[in-house]
Design an enzyme around this catalytic site. Sequence first.
Site, PDB file in Angstrom:
ATOM      1  N   GLY A 216       0.839  -1.197   0.000  1.00 58.07           N
ATOM      2  CA  GLY A 216       0.000   0.000   0.000  1.00 58.07           C
ATOM      3  C   GLY A 216       0.868   1.238   0.000  1.00 58.07           C
ATOM      4  O   GLY A 216       1.460   1.579   1.021  1.00 58.07           O
ATOM      5  N   LEU A 217       0.957   1.897  -1.157  1.00 63.36           N
ATOM      6  CA  LEU A 217       1.891   3.015  -1.317  1.00 63.36           C
ATOM      7  C   LEU A 217       1.153   4.326  -1.556  1.00 63.36           C
ATOM      8  O   LEU A 217       1.551   5.148  -2.374  1.00 63.36           O
ATOM      9  CB  LEU A 217       2.860   2.722  -2.474  1.00 63.36           C
ATOM     10  CG  LEU A 217       3.622   1.390  -2.363  1.00 63.36           C
ATOM     11  CD1 LEU A 217       4.475   1.161  -3.601  1.00 63.36           C
ATOM     12  CD2 LEU A 217       4.479   1.361  -1.095  1.00 63.36           C
ATOM     13  N   GLY A 218       0.064   4.511  -0.818  1.00 65.58           N
ATOM     14  CA  GLY A 218      -0.689   5.756  -0.919  1.00 65.58           C
ATOM     15  C   GLY A 218       0.002   6.889  -0.193  1.00 65.58           C
ATOM     16  O   GLY A 218       1.210   6.863   0.019  1.00 65.58           O
ATOM     17  N   ARG A 219      -0.789   7.889   0.225  1.00 65.85           N
ATOM     18  CA  ARG A 219      -0.223   9.079   0.857  1.00 65.85           C
ATOM     19  C   ARG A 219       0.696   8.748   2.021  1.00 65.85           C
ATOM     20  O   ARG A 219       1.799   9.278   2.129  1.00 65.85           O
ATOM     21  CB  ARG A 219      -1.349   9.997   1.362  1.00 65.85           C
ATOM     22  CG  ARG A 219      -2.055  10.783   0.284  1.00 65.85           C
ATOM     23  CD  ARG A 219      -2.916  11.866   0.907  1.00 65.85           C
ATOM     24  NE  ARG A 219      -3.892  11.326   1.853  1.00 65.85           N
ATOM     25  CZ  ARG A 219      -5.185  11.185   1.597  1.00 65.85           C
ATOM     26  NH1 ARG A 219      -5.654  11.521   0.413  1.00 65.85           N
ATOM     27  NH2 ARG A 219      -6.002  10.708   2.507  1.00 65.85           N
TER      28      ARG A 219
ATOM     29  N   ASP B 195       2.186  -2.588  -4.534  1.00 65.31           N
ATOM     30  CA  ASP B 195       0.910  -1.907  -4.655  1.00 65.31           C
ATOM     31  C   ASP B 195       0.290  -2.363  -5.971  1.00 65.31           C
ATOM     32  O   ASP B 195       1.011  -2.676  -6.926  1.00 65.31           O
ATOM     33  CB  ASP B 195       1.117  -0.378  -4.662  1.00 65.31           C
ATOM     34  CG  ASP B 195      -0.186   0.393  -4.476  1.00 65.31           C
ATOM     35  OD1 ASP B 195      -0.371   0.970  -3.394  1.00 65.31           O
ATOM     36  OD2 ASP B 195      -1.012   0.427  -5.411  1.00 65.31           O
ATOM     37  N   ARG B 196      -1.036  -2.408  -6.001  1.00 60.80           N
ATOM     38  CA  ARG B 196      -1.691  -2.791  -7.252  1.00 60.80           C
ATOM     39  C   ARG B 196      -1.431  -1.775  -8.353  1.00 60.80           C
ATOM     40  O   ARG B 196      -1.531  -2.097  -9.538  1.00 60.80           O
ATOM     41  CB  ARG B 196      -3.197  -2.956  -7.020  1.00 60.80           C
ATOM     42  CG  ARG B 196      -3.547  -4.180  -6.194  1.00 60.80           C
ATOM     43  CD  ARG B 196      -5.041  -4.422  -6.106  1.00 60.80           C
ATOM     44  NE  ARG B 196      -5.740  -3.327  -5.450  1.00 60.80           N
ATOM     45  CZ  ARG B 196      -7.031  -3.327  -5.165  1.00 60.80           C
ATOM     46  NH1 ARG B 196      -7.773  -4.381  -5.493  1.00 60.80           N
ATOM     47  NH2 ARG B 196      -7.592  -2.301  -4.573  1.00 60.80           N
TER      48      ARG B 196
ATOM     49  N   LYS C  95      -5.921   4.896  18.913  1.00 65.01           N
ATOM     50  CA  LYS C  95      -5.995   5.795  17.754  1.00 65.01           C
ATOM     51  C   LYS C  95      -7.439   6.162  17.440  1.00 65.01           C
ATOM     52  O   LYS C  95      -7.737   7.288  17.027  1.00 65.01           O
ATOM     53  CB  LYS C  95      -5.343   5.123  16.540  1.00 65.01           C
ATOM     54  CG  LYS C  95      -5.413   5.924  15.231  1.00 65.01           C
ATOM     55  CD  LYS C  95      -4.733   7.282  15.340  1.00 65.01           C
ATOM     56  CE  LYS C  95      -4.424   7.914  13.996  1.00 65.01           C
ATOM     57  NZ  LYS C  95      -5.521   7.978  13.052  1.00 65.01           N
TER      58      LYS C  95
ATOM     59  N   ASN D  93      -8.818   9.962  17.344  1.00 58.99           N
ATOM     60  CA  ASN D  93      -9.521  10.603  16.231  1.00 58.99           C
ATOM     61  C   ASN D  93     -10.884  11.132  16.657  1.00 58.99           C
ATOM     62  O   ASN D  93     -11.337  12.167  16.168  1.00 58.99           O
ATOM     63  CB  ASN D  93      -9.670   9.623  15.063  1.00 58.99           C
ATOM     64  CG  ASN D  93      -8.403   9.530  14.239  1.00 58.99           C
ATOM     65  OD1 ASN D  93      -7.311   9.772  14.750  1.00 58.99           O
ATOM     66  ND2 ASN D  93      -8.525   9.173  12.979  1.00 58.99           N
TER      67      ASN D  93
ATOM     68  N   GLU E 226     -10.134  14.304  18.197  1.00 61.69           N
ATOM     69  CA  GLU E 226      -9.776  15.239  17.126  1.00 61.69           C
ATOM     70  C   GLU E 226     -11.019  15.900  16.542  1.00 61.69           C
ATOM     71  O   GLU E 226     -11.037  17.108  16.276  1.00 61.69           O
ATOM     72  CB  GLU E 226      -9.017  14.472  16.045  1.00 61.69           C
ATOM     73  CG  GLU E 226      -8.650  15.237  14.795  1.00 61.69           C
ATOM     74  CD  GLU E 226      -8.100  14.294  13.749  1.00 61.69           C
ATOM     75  OE1 GLU E 226      -8.718  14.196  12.662  1.00 61.69           O
ATOM     76  OE2 GLU E 226      -7.073  13.628  14.006  1.00 61.69           O
TER      77      GLU E 226
END
Length: 333
Positions: free
Chosen positions: A7-10, A30-31, A189, A193, A196
């Site tokens: 998973g190479l997202g943000r 990553d796909r 977490k 949130n 937050e």
Amino acid sequence: MQLGMIGLGRMGGNIVRRLMRNGHQCVVYDRDANAVKTLTGEGATASTGLADFVAKLEKPKAVWVMLPAGKITHDTIVELNGLLDKGDILIDGGNSKFLDDIAHAEFLAKKGITYVDVGTSGGVWGLERGYCMMIGGTKQAVDHIDPILKTLAPGVGTIDKTPGRKGRDPRVENGYIHAGPAGAGHFAKMVHNGMEYGIMQAYAEGFDILKHTNQDHIPENRRYKFNLADLAEVWRRGSVIASWLLDLTAIALAEDESLAEFSGFVQDSGEGRWTIEAAIEEAVPADVLTASLYTRFRSRQEHTYAEKILSAMRKQFGGHTEQMAHEHPHGGG
């Protein structure tokens, strides 16, 4: 240390970058082949599928999954269970529900694979600032991946030491904590949130009140025309309400005080709802957190300046863009 990242997202991509900048080796998958190609160009080892990905890792293999919570994460974990061996470590660093963590830990334990959940806060700023992490899992597994966690964490920085902490876990002063067994990291977490949401809502409503002082029905001698960008800036400096969220609000207001880029449609990523569910189960009053979640629901029907402030903050800390109601993004805040 070597780490495999799926998973190479943000956030996943920037976690890999921060690790490689500090001497760690990363195998990536990553796909999206372009995402893999980009990270490979920066020094990562590419893989063409999960089997190839796992084959390129050294034992004991450490795999970090950074995918949207829910089905895609679950399906990936199930597939990895068939590829990893006893003694390997699987880390879920996304925003999975803590109940899923417990189920995944039990599922993987049958084969001797250790599960670690990492609640990760830092958004698009994490590459430079580091990531605050709340971690669930066994002590042995968490200690094994400590070099990775220490590199990703913000470090002590310039924050003053808290009096009375002598003898306590020094890792927390670096921005990461072993919170407890499987699920504890994502539970912490989740509540983070939820809190937050409430903090953001307080800023949003305050700025909304300030913006609307200059109206015809207000007595003329009280029609103040505040410079919101400058108020946000001055509050950053010595005020009791100073915070990183206020820093991000100041950035957004300095760019455009009208916030014309934003409609005020405010999404929620799941953790706010789960926090309220936990509060109900525990019979803990959570008035502010509940109201802030409901405000996000309302924002999808009508939009106020307060909701534009919320949208602006979400873009600043997490790169979140406004989306329609049928879309459900995953990630912090």
